[in-house]
Design an enzyme around this catalytic site. Structure first.
Site, short mmCIF file in Angstrom:
data_model
loop_
_atom_site.label_atom_id
_atom_site.label_comp_id
_atom_site.label_asym_id
_atom_site.label_seq_id
_atom_site.Cartn_x
_atom_site.Cartn_y
_atom_site.Cartn_z
CE1 TYR A 157 -3.49 2.60 2.34
CE2 TYR A 157 -3.56 2.47 -0.06
CZ TYR A 157 -4.03 3.01 1.13
OH TYR A 157 -5.02 3.96 1.10
CG ASP A 257 -10.85 -0.13 2.44
OD1 ASP A 257 -10.81 1.12 2.56
OD2 ASP A 257 -10.14 -0.89 3.12
O1 LIG Z 1 -8.14 0.35 4.53
C1 LIG Z 1 -7.37 0.72 3.61
O2 LIG Z 1 -6.92 -0.06 2.74
C2 LIG Z 1 -6.95 2.10 3.58
C3 LIG Z 1 -6.46 2.76 4.68
C4 LIG Z 1 -5.97 2.19 5.89
C5 LIG Z 1 -5.20 1.06 5.93
O3 LIG Z 1 -4.97 0.34 4.88
C6 LIG Z 1 -4.56 0.60 7.20
O4 LIG Z 1 -4.71 1.25 8.25
O5 LIG Z 1 -3.88 -0.42 7.13
C7 LIG Z 1 -6.32 4.23 4.54
O6 LIG Z 1 -6.14 4.71 3.39
O7 LIG Z 1 -6.38 4.93 5.58
#
Ligand SMILES: O=C(O)/C=C(\C=C(/O)C(=O)O)C(=O)O
Length: 305
Positions: A157, A257
Protein backbone atom coordinates in the site's frame (compact mmCIF):
# COMPACT_ATOMS: atom_id res chain seq x y z
CA UNK A 1 -12.54 2.55 26.99
CA UNK A 2 -9.30 4.27 26.25
CA UNK A 3 -9.70 3.17 22.64
CA UNK A 4 -11.69 6.28 21.76
CA UNK A 5 -12.33 6.47 18.00
CA UNK A 6 -10.26 9.07 16.15
CA UNK A 7 -12.26 12.32 15.99
CA UNK A 8 -13.94 12.79 12.61
CA UNK A 9 -13.66 9.08 11.77
CA UNK A 10 -16.97 8.16 10.15
CA UNK A 11 -18.74 4.94 11.01
CA UNK A 12 -19.62 2.71 8.12
CA UNK A 13 -23.17 2.51 6.71
CA UNK A 14 -25.32 0.63 9.18
CA UNK A 15 -27.78 -0.42 6.47
CA UNK A 16 -26.06 -0.52 3.06
CA UNK A 17 -28.32 -0.70 0.02
CA UNK A 18 -28.82 -3.92 -1.90
CA UNK A 19 -26.64 -3.76 -5.02
CA UNK A 20 -28.36 -3.67 -8.39
CA UNK A 21 -25.47 -5.78 -9.69
CA UNK A 22 -25.95 -9.50 -9.14
CA UNK A 23 -22.42 -10.71 -8.33
CA UNK A 24 -21.24 -13.96 -9.98
CA UNK A 25 -21.39 -17.12 -7.87
CA UNK A 26 -18.30 -17.43 -5.67
CA UNK A 27 -17.46 -13.70 -5.78
CA UNK A 28 -14.59 -12.69 -3.47
CA UNK A 29 -14.36 -9.42 -1.51
CA UNK A 30 -10.56 -9.29 -1.81
CA UNK A 31 -9.91 -6.35 0.53
CA UNK A 32 -11.64 -5.84 3.87
CA UNK A 33 -10.75 -5.65 7.58
CA UNK A 34 -11.91 -6.63 11.04
CA UNK A 35 -11.25 -4.28 13.94
CA UNK A 36 -11.32 -5.41 17.56
CA UNK A 37 -13.51 -5.74 19.56
CA UNK A 38 -10.97 -3.62 21.37
CA UNK A 39 -11.65 -5.26 24.72
CA UNK A 40 -10.69 -8.64 23.26
CA UNK A 41 -8.22 -7.56 20.54
CA UNK A 42 -6.64 -4.26 21.63
CA UNK A 43 -5.42 -1.82 18.99
CA UNK A 44 -1.67 -1.38 18.59
CA UNK A 45 0.00 1.30 20.74
CA UNK A 46 1.94 2.51 17.69
CA UNK A 47 -1.26 3.05 15.64
CA UNK A 48 -1.92 6.41 13.99
CA UNK A 49 -5.71 6.15 14.22
CA UNK A 50 -8.24 4.39 16.36
CA UNK A 51 -11.21 2.86 14.54
CA UNK A 52 -14.51 1.77 15.97
CA UNK A 53 -14.96 -1.94 16.47
CA UNK A 54 -15.88 -3.79 13.26
CA UNK A 55 -16.57 -7.44 14.00
CA UNK A 56 -16.24 -10.61 11.98
CA UNK A 57 -19.97 -11.17 12.39
CA UNK A 58 -20.71 -7.76 10.81
CA UNK A 59 -18.21 -8.46 8.02
CA UNK A 60 -19.79 -11.81 7.20
CA UNK A 61 -23.30 -10.32 7.33
CA UNK A 62 -22.18 -7.65 4.85
CA UNK A 63 -20.64 -10.36 2.65
CA UNK A 64 -23.99 -12.14 2.47
CA UNK A 65 -25.96 -8.89 2.02
CA UNK A 66 -23.83 -7.78 -0.95
CA UNK A 67 -23.76 -11.19 -2.61
CA UNK A 68 -20.10 -12.09 -2.05
CA UNK A 69 -19.19 -15.67 -1.11
CA UNK A 70 -15.72 -15.19 0.35
CA UNK A 71 -13.46 -12.56 1.93
CA UNK A 72 -9.78 -11.73 1.94
CA UNK A 73 -9.21 -10.06 5.30
CA UNK A 74 -6.25 -7.68 5.28
CA UNK A 75 -4.38 -6.56 8.42
CA UNK A 76 -4.76 -2.82 8.94
CA UNK A 77 -2.18 -0.62 10.65
CA UNK A 78 -4.39 0.10 13.66
CA UNK A 79 -3.67 -3.47 14.83
CA UNK A 80 0.04 -3.29 13.93
CA UNK A 81 1.67 -6.73 13.94
CA UNK A 82 -0.99 -8.18 16.27
CA UNK A 83 -2.96 -10.35 13.83
CA UNK A 84 -5.17 -12.04 16.43
CA UNK A 85 -8.45 -10.38 15.38
CA UNK A 86 -7.79 -11.38 11.76
CA UNK A 87 -6.89 -14.98 12.68
CA UNK A 88 -10.00 -15.21 14.86
CA UNK A 89 -12.13 -14.14 11.88
CA UNK A 90 -10.45 -16.66 9.57
CA UNK A 91 -11.26 -19.46 11.98
CA UNK A 92 -14.89 -18.32 12.23
CA UNK A 93 -15.23 -18.18 8.44
CA UNK A 94 -15.04 -21.99 8.04
CA UNK A 95 -12.75 -21.67 5.02
CA UNK A 96 -14.61 -18.79 3.39
CA UNK A 97 -11.91 -16.25 4.27
CA UNK A 98 -8.19 -15.95 3.64
CA UNK A 99 -5.86 -13.52 5.38
CA UNK A 100 -3.02 -11.09 4.70
CA UNK A 101 -1.04 -10.34 7.86
CA UNK A 102 1.57 -7.85 9.06
CA UNK A 103 4.80 -9.41 10.34
CA UNK A 104 8.18 -8.48 11.73
CA UNK A 105 11.39 -10.20 10.65
CA UNK A 106 11.40 -11.98 14.04
CA UNK A 107 8.47 -14.16 12.96
CA UNK A 108 9.27 -17.85 13.50
CA UNK A 109 8.69 -20.74 11.10
CA UNK A 110 6.29 -22.25 13.63
CA UNK A 111 4.22 -19.04 13.66
CA UNK A 112 4.21 -18.94 9.85
CA UNK A 113 3.11 -22.56 9.60
CA UNK A 114 0.28 -21.95 12.09
CA UNK A 115 -0.88 -18.88 10.15
CA UNK A 116 -0.80 -20.85 6.90
CA UNK A 117 -2.96 -23.52 8.48
CA UNK A 118 -5.35 -20.79 9.62
CA UNK A 119 -5.73 -19.52 6.03
CA UNK A 120 -3.13 -16.78 5.77
CA UNK A 121 -1.74 -16.41 2.23
CA UNK A 122 0.06 -13.07 2.25
CA UNK A 123 1.89 -10.37 4.14
CA UNK A 124 1.23 -6.62 3.87
CA UNK A 125 3.82 -3.83 3.62
CA UNK A 126 2.37 -0.36 4.19
CA UNK A 127 4.28 2.72 2.93
CA UNK A 128 1.56 5.35 3.44
CA UNK A 129 3.29 7.89 5.68
CA UNK A 130 0.12 8.99 7.50
CA UNK A 131 -0.40 5.37 8.56
CA UNK A 132 3.00 3.99 9.51
CA UNK A 133 6.51 4.93 10.53
CA UNK A 134 9.47 3.93 8.34
CA UNK A 135 10.55 0.27 8.26
CA UNK A 136 14.02 -0.52 6.82
CA UNK A 137 13.81 -2.30 3.44
CA UNK A 138 16.18 -4.98 4.77
CA UNK A 139 13.60 -5.98 7.37
CA UNK A 140 10.81 -6.11 4.78
CA UNK A 141 12.96 -8.16 2.39
CA UNK A 142 13.74 -10.55 5.22
CA UNK A 143 10.01 -11.06 5.79
CA UNK A 144 9.41 -11.53 2.03
CA UNK A 145 12.09 -14.24 1.82
CA UNK A 146 10.63 -16.00 4.89
CA UNK A 147 7.11 -16.19 3.43
CA UNK A 148 8.07 -16.99 -0.19
CA UNK A 149 8.57 -20.76 0.45
CA UNK A 150 4.97 -20.91 1.70
CA UNK A 151 3.75 -19.59 -1.65
CA UNK A 152 2.46 -16.43 0.02
CA UNK A 153 2.44 -13.07 -1.77
CA UNK A 154 3.19 -9.49 -0.68
CA UNK A 155 0.45 -6.83 -0.60
CA UNK A 156 1.76 -3.28 -0.81
CA UNK A 157 0.00 0.00 0.00
CA UNK A 158 1.67 3.20 -1.18
CA UNK A 159 0.90 6.59 -2.75
CA UNK A 160 1.60 7.17 -6.43
CA UNK A 161 4.15 9.92 -5.85
CA UNK A 162 6.29 7.43 -3.91
CA UNK A 163 6.41 4.79 -6.67
CA UNK A 164 9.70 5.99 -8.21
CA UNK A 165 11.58 5.54 -4.92
CA UNK A 166 9.86 2.20 -4.24
CA UNK A 167 10.24 0.81 -7.78
CA UNK A 168 13.44 -1.19 -7.20
CA UNK A 169 12.15 -2.64 -3.94
CA UNK A 170 8.84 -3.76 -5.49
CA UNK A 171 10.49 -5.22 -8.60
CA UNK A 172 13.03 -7.05 -6.45
CA UNK A 173 10.49 -8.92 -4.32
CA UNK A 174 10.69 -12.72 -4.68
CA UNK A 175 6.90 -13.25 -4.73
CA UNK A 176 3.71 -12.19 -6.43
CA UNK A 177 3.02 -8.56 -5.46
CA UNK A 178 -0.53 -7.19 -5.10
CA UNK A 179 -0.96 -3.42 -5.08
CA UNK A 180 -3.75 -1.91 -2.98
CA UNK A 181 -6.11 0.59 -4.61
CA UNK A 182 -4.22 1.00 -7.92
CA UNK A 183 -1.27 2.59 -6.10
CA UNK A 184 -3.46 5.55 -5.10
CA UNK A 185 -3.21 7.67 -8.28
CA UNK A 186 -3.98 11.39 -8.18
CA UNK A 187 -7.11 11.19 -10.33
CA UNK A 188 -7.00 14.90 -11.11
CA UNK A 189 -3.98 14.15 -13.36
CA UNK A 190 -6.05 11.80 -15.57
CA UNK A 191 -5.69 8.10 -16.44
CA UNK A 192 -3.22 8.84 -19.26
CA UNK A 193 -0.96 10.94 -17.01
CA UNK A 194 2.78 10.29 -16.69
CA UNK A 195 2.10 9.30 -13.09
CA UNK A 196 -0.37 6.56 -13.99
CA UNK A 197 1.63 5.56 -17.08
CA UNK A 198 4.45 4.70 -14.64
CA UNK A 199 2.13 2.42 -12.66
CA UNK A 200 0.91 0.75 -15.85
CA UNK A 201 4.55 0.25 -16.87
CA UNK A 202 5.25 -1.40 -13.52
CA UNK A 203 2.54 -3.99 -14.21
CA UNK A 204 3.38 -4.33 -17.92
CA UNK A 205 7.06 -5.03 -17.24
CA UNK A 206 6.47 -7.29 -14.21
CA UNK A 207 3.83 -10.01 -14.74
CA UNK A 208 4.07 -10.97 -11.05
CA UNK A 209 2.54 -7.63 -10.05
CA UNK A 210 -1.24 -7.41 -9.63
CA UNK A 211 -3.54 -4.56 -8.62
CA UNK A 212 -6.77 -4.18 -6.66
CA UNK A 213 -9.23 -1.85 -8.44
CA UNK A 214 -10.67 -0.87 -5.05
CA UNK A 215 -11.28 2.31 -3.10
CA UNK A 216 -12.70 4.77 -5.65
CA UNK A 217 -14.17 6.53 -2.61
CA UNK A 218 -10.65 7.33 -1.39
CA UNK A 219 -9.41 8.59 -4.78
CA UNK A 220 -12.41 10.35 -6.34
CA UNK A 221 -12.72 14.12 -6.63
CA UNK A 222 -16.17 13.81 -8.28
CA UNK A 223 -17.54 11.88 -5.31
CA UNK A 224 -20.36 9.40 -4.79
CA UNK A 225 -22.76 10.93 -7.31
CA UNK A 226 -24.81 7.73 -7.15
CA UNK A 227 -25.98 8.88 -3.74
CA UNK A 228 -28.48 10.87 -5.79
CA UNK A 229 -29.50 7.88 -7.87
CA UNK A 230 -27.28 8.50 -10.89
CA UNK A 231 -25.25 5.55 -12.08
CA UNK A 232 -21.94 7.37 -12.29
CA UNK A 233 -20.53 7.02 -8.78
CA UNK A 234 -16.88 8.03 -8.55
CA UNK A 235 -16.92 8.67 -12.31
CA UNK A 236 -13.43 10.20 -12.37
CA UNK A 237 -11.85 6.98 -11.05
CA UNK A 238 -13.49 4.69 -13.64
CA UNK A 239 -10.94 5.37 -16.45
CA UNK A 240 -8.07 4.28 -14.18
CA UNK A 241 -9.74 1.01 -13.23
CA UNK A 242 -10.89 0.41 -16.83
CA UNK A 243 -7.34 0.82 -18.12
CA UNK A 244 -6.03 -1.84 -15.73
CA UNK A 245 -9.03 -4.15 -16.26
CA UNK A 246 -8.54 -4.05 -20.03
CA UNK A 247 -4.73 -4.33 -20.09
CA UNK A 248 -4.28 -6.85 -17.22
CA UNK A 249 -7.61 -8.77 -17.04
CA UNK A 250 -6.07 -11.74 -15.20
CA UNK A 251 -4.19 -9.70 -12.57
CA UNK A 252 -6.88 -7.49 -11.01
CA UNK A 253 -8.99 -7.90 -7.87
CA UNK A 254 -11.78 -5.96 -6.15
CA UNK A 255 -12.65 -5.38 -2.49
CA UNK A 256 -15.06 -3.21 -0.50
CA UNK A 257 -12.43 -2.03 2.02
CA UNK A 258 -15.14 -2.34 4.70
CA UNK A 259 -15.19 -0.82 7.32
CA UNK A 260 -13.48 1.98 5.38
CA UNK A 261 -10.95 3.32 7.90
CA UNK A 262 -9.99 6.98 7.95
CA UNK A 263 -12.77 8.32 5.76
CA UNK A 264 -13.92 11.73 6.92
CA UNK A 265 -15.72 13.52 4.10
CA UNK A 266 -18.26 10.81 3.27
CA UNK A 267 -18.89 7.16 3.95
CA UNK A 268 -19.60 4.97 0.88
CA UNK A 269 -22.74 2.87 0.83
CA UNK A 270 -21.26 -0.59 0.25
CA UNK A 271 -24.17 -1.49 -2.01
CA UNK A 272 -23.32 1.40 -4.33
CA UNK A 273 -19.65 0.39 -4.22
CA UNK A 274 -20.64 -3.00 -5.57
CA UNK A 275 -22.61 -1.29 -8.34
CA UNK A 276 -19.43 0.65 -9.18
CA UNK A 277 -18.03 -2.72 -10.31
CA UNK A 278 -20.52 -2.68 -13.19
CA UNK A 279 -18.79 0.48 -14.47
CA UNK A 280 -15.25 -0.89 -14.30
CA UNK A 281 -16.07 -4.48 -15.33
CA UNK A 282 -19.22 -4.13 -17.46
CA UNK A 283 -19.17 -7.60 -19.04
CA UNK A 284 -19.96 -10.85 -17.23
CA UNK A 285 -16.62 -12.20 -18.45
CA UNK A 286 -14.73 -9.30 -16.80
CA UNK A 287 -16.78 -9.68 -13.61
CA UNK A 288 -15.95 -13.40 -13.54
CA UNK A 289 -12.21 -12.65 -13.81
CA UNK A 290 -12.17 -9.70 -11.38
CA UNK A 291 -14.39 -11.24 -8.71
CA UNK A 292 -13.93 -15.03 -9.00
CA UNK A 293 -11.20 -16.44 -11.23
CA UNK A 294 -8.37 -14.07 -10.27
CA UNK A 295 -8.90 -14.09 -6.47
CA UNK A 296 -9.50 -17.85 -6.48
CA UNK A 297 -6.19 -18.41 -8.32
CA UNK A 298 -4.38 -16.31 -5.73
CA UNK A 299 -6.11 -17.39 -2.49
CA UNK A 300 -7.74 -20.79 -3.10
CA UNK A 301 -5.58 -22.34 -5.89
CA UNK A 302 -6.09 -25.78 -4.40
CA UNK A 303 -9.77 -25.59 -5.38
CA UNK A 304 -9.02 -24.94 -9.06
CA UNK A 305 -7.54 -28.32 -9.98
O1 LIG B 1 -8.14 0.35 4.53
C1 LIG B 1 -7.37 0.72 3.61
O2 LIG B 1 -6.92 -0.06 2.74
C2 LIG B 1 -6.95 2.10 3.58
C3 LIG B 1 -6.46 2.76 4.68
C4 LIG B 1 -5.97 2.19 5.89
C5 LIG B 1 -5.20 1.06 5.93
O3 LIG B 1 -4.97 0.34 4.88
C6 LIG B 1 -4.56 0.60 7.20
O4 LIG B 1 -4.71 1.25 8.25
O5 LIG B 1 -3.88 -0.42 7.13
C7 LIG B 1 -6.32 4.23 4.54
O6 LIG B 1 -6.14 4.71 3.39
O7 LIG B 1 -6.38 4.93 5.58
Amino acid sequence: SHFEKTPGWLDWYAAPSKPRLQLPAGAVDAHCHVFGPAEQFPFAPERKYTPCDASKQQLFALRDHLGFARNVIVQATCHGKDNRALLDALQASHGKARGVVTLGSDVTQQQLDAMHQAGVRGVRFNFVKRLVDFTPKEELLSVAHKIAPLGWHVVVYFEAQDLPELWDFFTGLPTTVVVDHMGRPDVSKGAESAEFDLFVRLMAEHPNIWSKLSCPERLSKSGPAALHGEQHAYQDVVPFARRLMQQFPDRVLFGTDWPHPNLKDHMPDDGLLVDYVAQIAPSPAEQQLLLVDNPMRLYWPEELT
